[in-house]
Design an enzyme around this catalytic site. Structure first.
Site, PDB file in Angstrom:
ATOM      1  N   HIS A   1       1.011  -1.497   0.116  1.00 50.32           N
ATOM      2  CA  HIS A   1      -0.594   0.517  -0.142  1.00 50.32           C
ATOM      3  C   HIS A   1       0.998   1.295   0.165  1.00 50.32           C
ATOM      4  CE1 HIS A   1      -2.599  -3.017   1.768  1.00 50.32           C
ATOM      5  NE2 HIS A   1      -3.525  -2.383   1.662  1.00 50.32           N
TER       6      HIS A   1
ATOM      7  N   ASP B   1       2.409   1.794   3.724  1.00 39.90           N
ATOM      8  CA  ASP B   1       3.029   0.434   3.763  1.00 39.90           C
ATOM      9  C   ASP B   1       4.603   1.077   3.797  1.00 39.90           C
ATOM     10  OD1 ASP B   1       1.063  -1.221   4.649  1.00 39.90           O
ATOM     11  OD2 ASP B   1       1.396  -1.958   2.500  1.00 39.90           O
TER      12      ASP B   1
ATOM     13  N   MET C   1       3.051  -5.915  -7.729  1.00 42.08           N
ATOM     14  CA  MET C   1       1.262  -5.532  -7.563  1.00 42.08           C
ATOM     15  C   MET C   1       1.615  -4.102  -6.196  1.00 42.08           C
ATOM     16  SD  MET C   1      -0.931  -5.538  -5.109  1.00 42.08           S
ATOM     17  CE  MET C   1      -1.942  -6.873  -3.805  1.00 42.08           C
TER      18      MET C   1
ATOM     19  N   GLU D   1     -11.178  -6.676  -5.537  1.00 45.33           N
ATOM     20  CA  GLU D   1     -10.920  -7.463  -4.409  1.00 45.33           C
ATOM     21  C   GLU D   1     -11.863  -7.247  -3.579  1.00 45.33           C
ATOM     22  OE1 GLU D   1      -7.370  -7.064  -1.785  1.00 45.33           O
ATOM     23  OE2 GLU D   1      -7.973  -8.761  -0.565  1.00 45.33           O
TER      24      GLU D   1
ATOM     25  N   LYS E   1     -14.724  -8.478  -0.620  1.00 53.71           N
ATOM     26  CA  LYS E   1     -14.679  -8.698   0.819  1.00 53.71           C
ATOM     27  C   LYS E   1     -16.144  -8.909   1.286  1.00 53.71           C
ATOM     28  CE  LYS E   1     -12.057  -9.449   5.231  1.00 53.71           C
ATOM     29  NZ  LYS E   1     -10.918  -8.328   5.930  1.00 53.71           N
TER      30      LYS E   1
ATOM     31  N   GLU F   1      -9.878 -13.565  -2.595  1.00 48.92           N
ATOM     32  CA  GLU F   1      -8.594 -13.882  -1.935  1.00 48.92           C
ATOM     33  C   GLU F   1      -9.842 -15.116  -1.416  1.00 48.92           C
ATOM     34  OE1 GLU F   1      -7.477 -10.720   0.881  1.00 48.92           O
ATOM     35  OE2 GLU F   1      -8.251 -12.385   2.876  1.00 48.92           O
TER      36      GLU F   1
ATOM     37  N   HIS G   1     -11.609 -14.431   1.872  1.00 45.23           N
ATOM     38  CA  HIS G   1     -12.619 -13.346   1.991  1.00 45.23           C
ATOM     39  C   HIS G   1     -14.209 -14.249   1.603  1.00 45.23           C
ATOM     40  CE1 HIS G   1     -10.365  -9.702   1.386  1.00 45.23           C
ATOM     41  NE2 HIS G   1      -9.710 -10.208   2.498  1.00 45.23           N
TER      42      HIS G   1
ATOM     43  N   ASP H   1      -5.240 -13.800  -3.896  1.00 48.29           N
ATOM     44  CA  ASP H   1      -4.647 -13.233  -2.945  1.00 48.29           C
ATOM     45  C   ASP H   1      -5.000 -15.113  -1.445  1.00 48.29           C
ATOM     46  OD1 ASP H   1      -4.069 -10.617  -3.126  1.00 48.29           O
ATOM     47  OD2 ASP H   1      -5.452 -10.105  -1.210  1.00 48.29           O
TER      48      ASP H   1
ATOM     49  N   ASP I   1     -12.359 -12.383  11.033  1.00 47.85           N
ATOM     50  CA  ASP I   1     -11.256 -12.800  10.138  1.00 47.85           C
ATOM     51  C   ASP I   1      -9.122 -12.789  10.321  1.00 47.85           C
ATOM     52  OD1 ASP I   1      -9.212 -12.204   7.237  1.00 47.85           O
ATOM     53  OD2 ASP I   1     -10.160  -9.668   7.926  1.00 47.85           O
TER      54      ASP I   1
ATOM     55  N   ASP J   1      -6.875 -14.444   8.201  1.00 47.09           N
ATOM     56  CA  ASP J   1      -5.497 -14.380   7.705  1.00 47.09           C
ATOM     57  C   ASP J   1      -4.628 -15.731   8.222  1.00 47.09           C
ATOM     58  OD1 ASP J   1      -6.295 -12.176   6.094  1.00 47.09           O
ATOM     59  OD2 ASP J   1      -5.929 -10.904   7.218  1.00 47.09           O
TER      60      ASP J   1
ATOM     61  N   ASP K   1      -1.881 -13.344   1.326  1.00 46.37           N
ATOM     62  CA  ASP K   1      -2.705 -12.301   2.001  1.00 46.37           C
ATOM     63  C   ASP K   1      -2.260 -12.981   3.780  1.00 46.37           C
ATOM     64  OD1 ASP K   1      -3.166  -9.531   3.059  1.00 46.37           O
ATOM     65  OD2 ASP K   1      -5.117  -9.316   1.733  1.00 46.37           O
TER      66      ASP K   1
HETATM   67  C1  GCO Z   1      -8.004  -7.429   4.427  1.00 52.76           C
HETATM   68  C2  GCO Z   1      -7.886  -7.366   2.628  1.00 52.76           C
HETATM   69  C3  GCO Z   1      -6.314  -6.525   2.346  1.00 52.76           C
HETATM   70  C4  GCO Z   1      -6.381  -6.017   0.841  1.00 52.76           C
HETATM   71  C5  GCO Z   1      -5.355  -5.119   0.845  1.00 52.76           C
HETATM   72  C6  GCO Z   1      -4.429  -4.747  -0.286  1.00 52.76           C
HETATM   73  O1  GCO Z   1      -8.617  -8.214   4.704  1.00 52.76           O
HETATM   74  O2  GCO Z   1      -7.969  -6.764   4.675  1.00 52.76           O
HETATM   75  O3  GCO Z   1      -7.220  -8.762   2.418  1.00 52.76           O
HETATM   76  O4  GCO Z   1      -5.452  -7.048   2.937  1.00 52.76           O
HETATM   77  O5  GCO Z   1      -6.079  -7.087   0.673  1.00 52.76           O
HETATM   78  O6  GCO Z   1      -5.301  -3.950   1.507  1.00 52.76           O
HETATM   79  O7  GCO Z   1      -5.216  -4.187  -1.337  1.00 52.76           O
HETATM   80 MN    MN Z   2      -6.483  -9.166   0.522  1.00 55.53          MN
HETATM   81 MN    MN Z   3      -7.831 -10.186   3.821  1.00 51.95          MN
END
Ligand code: GCO
Ligand code: MN
Ligand code: MN
Length: 387
Positions: A54, A57, A88, A181, A183, A217, A220, A245, A255, A257, A287
């Site tokens: 980002h 970041d 990316m 993307e 979610k 993702e 998601h 992702d 969430d 991850d 991700d």
């Molecule tokens: C989340 C998302 C993020 C995006 C990221 C890049 O659930 O927080 O997956 O990690 O992928 O902001 O676009």
């Molecule tokens: Mn993501």
């Molecule tokens: Mn995510």
């Protein structure tokens, strides 16, 4: 070694993934923040091919132009030193309080304008670093209550923003494609365009649909209780799988991850098999982040585990494709003796009339056994390592 990551595997991580400091809604950070240069070195050490980011970041939101230039300069030097690429980039349109009601869909027109400005600058930064894919994750593009925002207006606003930014990219002559993307929720109660299917439908309404695809993702779609492979397959079939992702997630939880391949092994297997079978050649982006219990060594274990699991599953997919018993069963299941050949093919009046007049042995169709129990058990045994 067989499961060692190599550049050709195109494994990438976001600065925010291995850089995650383990803050959660209930607890303070547990790991020291690493600088972007340190993260690049860590990723190179574990064998990743690329690093995504980002805007913020890398460059803090309140950096002066001189600070920005210095930070970007140092980061480019780290890329040079490590050989990492930046395939990316994306915009942080969710952390700053200004975006608490969303960015492109915010009710305040000034927030929407600021979001566009911030994204154009972030696109410039991404392109400067070599990115060819630009991700849009609308984390705050949603509501807690539908009393607060008009859903149809939000859809229109989001479309206007993507159209504006597509035109900007074309006007600049950038070699850049967009990947949307979806979610379903978190951090908003409900986020617009909740699924891959919703995004695919939306893309066809854009001014430049050819430059816009999706970034599905795993977590998601799982959060929504959906089958990730089916979503990815639809995106691929539509020519829209621009990025992916990878992570893991249990339905009904926060969430998470999780490390790729750590939870839903069968889903991960069929996903990897699909990506490898069709020849997807984009980034395999993880991700995800390490458990909050981990120190920096645990972060490396996490990153290595994501890539290793992908490669193990890739090898399992090759075994599956070469397994005589499994392939014989698959051939049997889809066998066609040609009895209905004259009814198959595109519509014609004659074909429709012939098909309407045909007779079928419904009882025999219903009596057939498909041997799916056997096939699935063979799959499970292969995954469990006894085959
Ligand atoms: C989340 C998302 C993020 C995006 C990221 C890049 O659930 O927080 O997956 O990690 O992928 O902001 O676009
Ligand atoms: Mn993501
Ligand atoms: Mn995510």
């Amino acid at each position: 070694m067989m499961y060692d990551p190599k550049p050709e595997h195109k494994f990438t991580f976001g600065l925010w993934t291995v850089g995650n400091i383990g803050r959660d809604p209930f607890g303070e950070p547990v790991r020291a923040a690493l600088s972007p240069v340190e993260i690049a070195r860590l990723l190179a050490e574990v064998g990743a091919w690329g690093v995504n980011l980002h805007d913020n970041d890398l460059v803090p939101i309140d950096a002066t132009p001189a600070e920005r230039d210095r930070i970007v300069h140092d980061f480019k030097a780290a890329l040079e030193e490590t050989g990492l690429v930046v395939p990316m980039a994306t915009t942080n349109l969710f952390s700053d309080p200004a975006f608490k009601d969303g960015a492109f869909t915010a009710n305040d027109a000034r927030v929407r304008a600021y979001a566009l400005q911030k994204t154009m600058r972030a696109i410039d930064l991404g392109v400067e670093l070599g990115a060819t894919t630009y991700v849009f994750w609308g984390g705050r593009e949603g509501v807690e209550s539908d009393a607060t925002k008009s859903a149809p207006d939000s859809i229109k606003r989001f479309r206007e923003a993507i159209n504006f930014l597509s035109a900007y990219v074309r006007d600049q002559g950038y070699d850049l494609r967009f990947a949307l993307e979806p979610k379903p929720n978190e951090p908003r109660g409900d986020i617009y365009f909740a699924t891959v299917g919703a995004m695919l439908g939306f893309i066809s309404t854009l001014d430049h649909p050819e430059m816009v695809g999706v970034n599905p993702e795993m977590a998601h779609e799982h959060m929504a209780g959906l089958n990730f492979l089916h979503a990815v397959a639809q995106a691929w079939e539509a020519g829209k799988l621009f990025h992916i992702d990878l992570n893991d997630q249990v339905l009904g939880r926060y969430d998470q991850d999780l490390r790729f391949g750590s939870q839903n092994i069968k889903s991960a297997f069929f996903l990897v098999k699909f990506l490898e079978d069709v020849g997807y050649n984009g980034s395999r982006h993880f991700d995800a982040h390490a458990y909050r219990t981990e120190d920096v060594e645990g972060v490396k274990d996490f990153a290595r585990g994501c890539m290793r699991n992908y490669l193990i599953l890739k090898e399992k997919a090759a075994r599956y494709n070469a397994d005589a018993e499994i392939q014989a069963l698959l051939a049997e299941i889809t066998a066609d003796d040609g009895a209905t050949a004259s009814y198959q093919g595109p519509y014609s009046r004659e074909r429709a009339a012939a098909l309407k007049a045909a007779s079928f042995d419904r009882a025999a169709l219903g009596a057939r056994g498909y041997a799916y129990e056997r096939l699935d058990q063979l799959t499970v045994e292969l995954l469990l390592g006894v085959r």
